[in-house]
Design a protein around this motif. Structure first.
Motif, short mmCIF file in Angstrom:
data_model
loop_
_atom_site.label_atom_id
_atom_site.label_comp_id
_atom_site.label_asym_id
_atom_site.label_seq_id
_atom_site.Cartn_x
_atom_site.Cartn_y
_atom_site.Cartn_z
N ILE A 111 0.83 -1.20 0.00
CA ILE A 111 0.00 0.00 0.00
C ILE A 111 0.86 1.25 0.00
O ILE A 111 2.04 1.23 0.39
CB ILE A 111 -0.97 0.02 1.20
N ASN A 114 -7.13 1.93 -0.56
CA ASN A 114 -6.74 1.33 0.71
C ASN A 114 -7.37 2.09 1.86
O ASN A 114 -7.86 1.48 2.82
CB ASN A 114 -5.22 1.32 0.87
N ARG A 171 -3.80 0.67 -2.92
CA ARG A 171 -3.14 -0.63 -2.79
C ARG A 171 -3.16 -1.40 -4.10
O ARG A 171 -4.04 -1.20 -4.94
CB ARG A 171 -3.77 -1.47 -1.68
#
Length: 247
Positions: A60, A101, A159
């Motif tokens: 991420i 994310n 991510r």
């Protein structure tokens, strides 16, 4: 006799300000391991994005953080909701590699705990994704000063969701719209006759909205003047102004 001129602004159920763009950006290492390049590019929609290279699945990015949105919400308003729009794309594999994310709000410079991430993959071409609503406070309690502060803003982390290749998320712009209900005031002077002799001090003037209990009061001063502040009402409401406890 309750006299005086009552001046009301145009009344609406709610108001909004924005969408505004940020003046300050940062790569914030509060999450993830991947750095955003050219984070300052997200202050406008100009096809010159901030970008990151996410090398492996479930890796991420840092937060891409934007603040200083330049709001001037009027004093006394109640904040009703926030909408944050991120303009972003994934340049790999037709937009199949990148997902959100974390999508967070920033209050007082601190990234909030409430997450608005979508499960959708990012598109292959620039498009705004909208988060929040006109009634969504993102798990926070807001004052006008919080919103107008240079430390108010938004943050995003992305991510990689595939195992076979890196992801290349691009963010071109972020903008915020603030929804609020403005408060109003009523002021005037109380006279005992047709506008010649004022009633004097310590007479309570009250206002009722739609026949309910007093929504606000103020005692007259020595010249019979009063000012009731911090009132919130909607189009179509009936306001009744009266002397409380006086013959």
């Amino acid at each position: 006799l309750l006299a005086g001129t009552l001046l009301f602004p145009e009344i609406t159920n709610s108001s909004s300000s924005g969408p505004n763009s940020p003046a300050t950006t940062a790569d914030d290492a509060g999450v993830g391991t991947v750095t955003w390049t050219d984070h300052a590019n997200i202050v406008s929609s100009n096809d010159s994005p901030a970008s990151a290279i996410i090398p492996a699945v479930d890796t991420i990015t840092h937060y891409l953080k934007a603040t200083n949105f330049g709001f001037s919400i009027p004093a006394g308003a109640t904040i009703d909701g926030l909408v944050v729009e991120w303009e972003r794309k994934d340049v790999d594999l037709g937009g199949a590699n990148t997902k959100d994310n974390a999508i967070r709000i920033v209050k007082g410079g601190t990234i909030g705990a409430t997450d608005k991430s979508s499960v959708s993959t990012w598109p292959a071409t620039d498009a705004y994704a909208s988060y929040g609503s006109s009634s969504d406070l993102w798990g926070e309690t807001w004052t006008v000063d919080d919103i107008n502060s240079s430390t108010f803003g938004a943050a995003l982390s992305a991510r990689n969701v595939v195992t076979s290749s890196s992801a290349n998320p691009n963010v071109d712009h972020v903008r915020i719209t603030v929804y609020y209900t403005e408060s109003f005031s009523i002021s005037g002077t109380v006279y005992t006759d047709e506008g010649v002799t004022n009633i004097g001090s310590l007479k309570t003037v009250a206002v009722s909205i739609n026949g309910a209990a007093a929504a606000g009061t103020d005692d007259t001063d020595a010249s019979g003047a009063y000012s009731i502040t911090g009132l919130t009402f909607s189009a179509g409401d009936v306001l009744t102004l009266y002397l409380d406890g006086e013959t």
